[in-house]
Design a protein around this motif. Sequence first.
Motif, short mmCIF file in Angstrom:
data_model
loop_
_atom_site.label_atom_id
_atom_site.label_comp_id
_atom_site.label_asym_id
_atom_site.label_seq_id
_atom_site.Cartn_x
_atom_site.Cartn_y
_atom_site.Cartn_z
N TYR A 267 -0.11 -1.51 1.94
CA TYR A 267 -0.06 -2.24 3.23
C TYR A 267 0.63 -2.41 4.01
CZ TYR A 267 -4.61 -4.59 2.27
OH TYR A 267 -6.11 -4.45 1.83
N ARG A 268 2.46 -2.51 4.20
CA ARG A 268 3.36 -2.34 4.84
C ARG A 268 3.53 -1.03 5.53
NH1 ARG A 268 7.22 -6.00 2.48
NH2 ARG A 268 6.46 -7.07 3.70
N ASP B 151 -0.41 -2.42 7.61
CA ASP B 151 -1.77 -4.04 8.14
C ASP B 151 -0.60 -5.09 7.96
OD1 ASP B 151 -3.95 -1.99 8.45
OD2 ASP B 151 -4.60 -2.16 6.28
N LEU B 152 0.81 -5.00 7.61
CA LEU B 152 1.26 -6.59 7.69
C LEU B 152 2.94 -5.90 8.04
CD1 LEU B 152 3.46 -6.25 4.39
CD2 LEU B 152 1.07 -7.02 3.63
N THR C 19 -1.17 -10.11 5.40
CA THR C 19 -1.84 -9.34 6.55
C THR C 19 -2.84 -10.62 7.42
OG1 THR C 19 -2.12 -9.07 4.22
CG2 THR C 19 -4.35 -8.38 6.13
N HIS D 56 -12.42 -5.38 2.64
CA HIS D 56 -10.17 -5.62 2.36
C HIS D 56 -9.56 -6.50 2.46
CE1 HIS D 56 -9.24 -2.76 6.24
NE2 HIS D 56 -9.86 -2.35 4.74
N THR D 57 -8.38 -6.99 2.70
CA THR D 57 -7.69 -8.35 2.99
C THR D 57 -7.67 -7.91 4.53
OG1 THR D 57 -6.68 -8.40 0.94
CG2 THR D 57 -6.32 -9.84 2.87
N ARG D 58 -7.23 -7.00 5.06
CA ARG D 58 -7.06 -6.28 6.50
C ARG D 58 -8.54 -6.94 7.63
NH1 ARG D 58 -3.12 -5.56 10.61
NH2 ARG D 58 -4.36 -5.08 12.89
N ARG E 101 0.29 -11.23 -0.33
CA ARG E 101 -0.67 -10.37 0.66
C ARG E 101 -1.17 -11.15 1.74
NH1 ARG E 101 -4.42 -5.85 -1.10
NH2 ARG E 101 -4.94 -7.54 -2.86
N THR E 102 -2.08 -11.42 1.19
CA THR E 102 -3.89 -12.54 2.27
C THR E 102 -2.89 -12.62 3.85
OG1 THR E 102 -4.89 -12.72 0.47
CG2 THR E 102 -5.83 -13.84 2.47
N LYS F 108 0.81 1.34 5.76
CA LYS F 108 -0.33 0.82 6.53
C LYS F 108 -0.14 0.77 8.21
CE LYS F 108 -3.93 0.66 4.92
NZ LYS F 108 -5.42 -0.17 3.81
N ARG G 148 0.39 -2.77 -3.76
CA ARG G 148 -0.32 -3.55 -2.31
C ARG G 148 0.55 -3.47 -1.83
NH1 ARG G 148 -3.47 -4.47 -7.12
NH2 ARG G 148 -6.05 -2.84 -7.25
#
Length: 238
Positions: free
Chosen positions: A232-233, A237-238, A186, A149-151, A182-183, A235, A228
């Motif tokens: 991600y936020r 992850d960003l 992250t 995944h991106t992370r 998002r990329t 979690k 997403r």
Amino acid sequence: MKTILLTASSIVFLFILSWLIFYIKGKQFALRNRLHKADAIVVLAGTRGNIKFLDSKIQTAINLYRNEWAPYIICSGRFSAKVAGSGEPNLIPLDDLQAAARNGRIQEKDIARAAETWDVNLGANYLRNKALAMGIPADSILVEDQSLHTRENAEYVLLLDLLKEHHFTHIILVTSPFHQLRTYLTFKKVFDLHDIKITNFSDTNGWHPATWFLSSKNRHIVHGEIERIKLYRAKGDL
């Protein structure tokens, strides 16, 4: 007559306002910064079910390399979603996916879909082979082919020996226009800890901020990206 004119004016105003909102959103997702010389171009696997997304990203990275914006291309990602007509898929084994879930790399709920769609043949090595076929020297291409995944794209790219040995401080980040925001967020969360600068250069083939929303598929994809980003936020992850 006056009422009709007011109504027409209101419709025009709402049309312009709606277009402006979509235009701003299109620019927000398909990030492109002014280019500066960098240490490497990082390009991510991922098809969203359309092989054109994958091929176009590596073509953008190749163009950047040929124009001497960076001396290396880093291809990242273990898989892309399988695409009809692109050959027999090489799906990630169920045991690998279950192990990834146990280790917190993916969620349990994603295992069934992943087992049916995550095609290793369309991962980082697919990008590498495309670059080689287009004349890019093998020693100018690095491969990170384990991230799910991106992370992990960001974290595993940092583990490449070349980055550590040569103390890279600047990358150009290339992915699909709807995925770029998002990329970037992250990668920034990960790369800021190592003082590595990121220049965004979204692959915008077939995407224009003024018209992207005319495609229902694009609208659906962007809606998915918004969800997403929220995930991600949440979690961290960003």
